[in-house]
Design a protein around this motif. Structure first.
Motif, short mmCIF file in Angstrom:
data_model
loop_
_atom_site.label_atom_id
_atom_site.label_comp_id
_atom_site.label_asym_id
_atom_site.label_seq_id
_atom_site.Cartn_x
_atom_site.Cartn_y
_atom_site.Cartn_z
N UNK A 63 0.81 -1.22 0.00
CA UNK A 63 0.00 0.00 0.00
C UNK A 63 0.84 1.27 0.00
N UNK A 64 2.16 1.15 -0.06
CA UNK A 64 3.03 2.33 -0.04
C UNK A 64 2.94 3.07 -1.37
N UNK A 65 3.23 4.37 -1.33
CA UNK A 65 3.30 5.17 -2.55
C UNK A 65 4.72 5.10 -3.10
N UNK A 66 4.91 4.63 -4.33
CA UNK A 66 6.27 4.51 -4.86
C UNK A 66 6.92 5.86 -5.12
N UNK A 67 8.22 5.89 -5.01
CA UNK A 67 9.02 7.06 -5.38
C UNK A 67 9.82 6.69 -6.62
N UNK A 68 9.76 7.52 -7.65
CA UNK A 68 10.43 7.22 -8.91
C UNK A 68 11.43 8.33 -9.23
N UNK A 69 12.69 7.93 -9.43
CA UNK A 69 13.74 8.90 -9.77
C UNK A 69 14.32 8.50 -11.12
N UNK A 70 14.35 9.44 -12.06
CA UNK A 70 14.80 9.17 -13.42
C UNK A 70 16.11 9.91 -13.65
N UNK A 71 17.14 9.17 -14.08
CA UNK A 71 18.44 9.77 -14.37
C UNK A 71 18.77 9.59 -15.84
N UNK A 72 19.47 10.58 -16.38
CA UNK A 72 19.96 10.51 -17.75
C UNK A 72 21.22 11.35 -17.83
N UNK A 73 22.35 10.69 -18.11
CA UNK A 73 23.62 11.40 -18.09
C UNK A 73 23.95 11.84 -16.68
N UNK A 74 24.22 13.13 -16.50
CA UNK A 74 24.60 13.65 -15.17
C UNK A 74 23.42 14.30 -14.46
N UNK A 75 22.23 14.27 -15.06
CA UNK A 75 21.08 14.92 -14.46
C UNK A 75 20.05 13.89 -14.02
N UNK A 76 19.14 14.33 -13.18
CA UNK A 76 18.07 13.45 -12.71
C UNK A 76 16.93 14.25 -12.14
N UNK A 77 15.75 13.62 -12.05
CA UNK A 77 14.60 14.30 -11.47
C UNK A 77 13.63 13.25 -10.93
N UNK A 78 12.85 13.67 -9.92
CA UNK A 78 11.79 12.81 -9.40
C UNK A 78 10.56 12.95 -10.28
N UNK A 79 9.95 11.82 -10.60
CA UNK A 79 8.76 11.82 -11.44
C UNK A 79 7.52 12.05 -10.58
N UNK A 80 6.49 12.63 -11.19
CA UNK A 80 5.19 12.71 -10.53
C UNK A 80 4.51 11.35 -10.64
N UNK A 81 3.81 10.93 -9.59
CA UNK A 81 3.14 9.63 -9.60
C UNK A 81 1.65 9.81 -9.36
N UNK A 82 0.84 8.96 -9.98
CA UNK A 82 -0.61 9.03 -9.87
C UNK A 82 -1.18 7.63 -9.69
#
Length: 381
Positions: A63-82
């Motif tokens: 039942x936990x809400x997943x956390x998604x982190x996307x990396x590409x090269x030297x950058x990264x960002x957290x994705x929005x989840x629904x």
């Protein structure tokens, strides 16, 4: 504007022909796994040259809400989840550097695991790329056991433990420092380490105008393990306390100055009474289907330093200065204990001792554990 209208029209026609499949709230080409910019209902990538990544997560019964982190090269960002219901989530990262992007999931339920641990997809400029599905797998079986039962396996492993603390040896120049003559030994592991000598400047004040009477040099002298005791704590750790024998002076003192060099005649020795080292060990899954114990927190060295003679030498209080030497000994031992006890060899030997206990409890391939006070919850297949 005309170009955008054309792209939208093409996307609509393509979708009608059955060549586009939905991903979240956007669309993706079945052939390329990518969604063209401007497609009907898509999230639009940023105005710069970057792309976007979307996908789904199946959390199963977690039942936990997943956390998604996307990396590409030297950058990264957290994705929005629904949440899409029934344990399924969609996610979008909308400002991803073009190239191969890796999606890293986290924040699951206790004892579960991500399968796979991460996924990758190629992101062209200004394209929404669809990543493979991520799945959070809950354990097939769990069993709650008294932590003391598996702690007995680790205790058995350390029945051959040997500790020797020393940095005192034959004189060479103005020093008796014997490098790497301390050791920790258990099973196939024999690790030598160094306790540095300590030299105190014998000044009666801190001003540079104060004259010095020379230096007081101290060394640890032949401290050996006497007994080892174990206790399973309410915090869910196995506490190992090793006590040292008291025989002779554990700290050898020498006086040094430019005229006489290093001499034993002017500086008293000292004892370290009730000397112990304490190590906390935490049960963890070993990654190979078993359970081992890792060092949790820094090991500590304790003891009471007792002067073997008057504390004042030439008016300088050597007893007060020597109190800090316990910290030097503790630091040297702590680093060595962490390196030795968390080594792959010792970890495997602990796991080998614990395995028969797990088998007797009907526990097969361990996939994870959770410490809950005195108890250990074991997930296994």
């Amino acid at each position: 504007m005309k170009a955008i209208r054309i792209l939208r029209s093409l996307a609509t026609l393509t979708a009608a022909a059955g060549l586009v499949t939905a991903i979240g709230v956007g669309t993706a080409s079945a052939a390329t796994n990518q969604a063209p910019v401007g497609c009907l209902g898509c999230i639009t990538p940023p105005a710069n040259n970057n792309g976007a990544v979307g996908g789904t997560v199946n959390m199963s019964t977690c039942t936990a809400t997943p956390t998604i982190y996307v990396t590409s090269g030297v950058t990264g960002e957290y994705a929005s989840v629904t949440s899409k219901g029934n344990g399924v989530w969609s996610y979008f990262a909308t400002n991803v550097t073009p190239g191969t992007a890796t999606v890293h999931p986290s924040n699951g339920c206790p004892l579960g695991q991500w399968s796979p641990a991460s996924v990758s997809t190629y992101v062209p400029p200004q394209i929404i790329a669809s990543a493979p599905q991520l799945t959070y797998v809950m354990p097939a079986h769990t069993k709650t056991i008294d932590g003391f039962l598996i702690a007995a396996g680790a205790q058995s492993k350390f029945s051959d433990l040997k500790l020797h603390l020393n940095d005192y040896g034959p004189q060479h120049g103005n020093s008796h420092q014997a490098e790497n003559t301390s050791y920790l030994s258990t099973g196939s592991t024999h690790l030598t380490f160094n306790i540095p000598e300590v030299a105190y400047n014998m000044k009666l004040c801190s001003s540079f105008l104060c004259p010095t009477f020379g230096h007081a040099d101290y060394y640890v002298n032949d401290m050996n393990l006497s007994t080892t005791a174990f206790a399973w704590t309410d915090a869910g750790t196995l506490q190992m306390t090793a006590s040292f024998e008291s025989a002779g002076s554990e700290l050898k003192g020498f006086y040094t100055n430019a005229l006489v060099g290093e001499t034993d005649s002017a500086m008293p020795d000292a004892d370290i009474n009730n000397a112990t080292v304490t190590i906390s060990l935490l049960p963890v899954a070993d990654g190979a289907g078993g359970i081992t114990f890792e060092v949790s927190g820094p090991p500590t060295f304790q003891g009471t330093i007792q002067a073997g003679g008057p504390c004042s030498v030439f008016g300088w209080d050597w007893c007060d200065s020597l109190t800090g030497y316990k910290g030097t000994i503790s630091s040297a031992f702590s680093n060595a204990a962490l390196a030795a006890l968390n080594s792959s060899a010792v970890q495997h030997e602990i796991s080998t001792q614990v395995r028969p206990i797990l088998t007797s409890l009907g526990i097969g391939n361990v996939t994870g554990i959770s410490v809950q006070g005195d108890d250990v919850v074991v997930a296994y297949s």
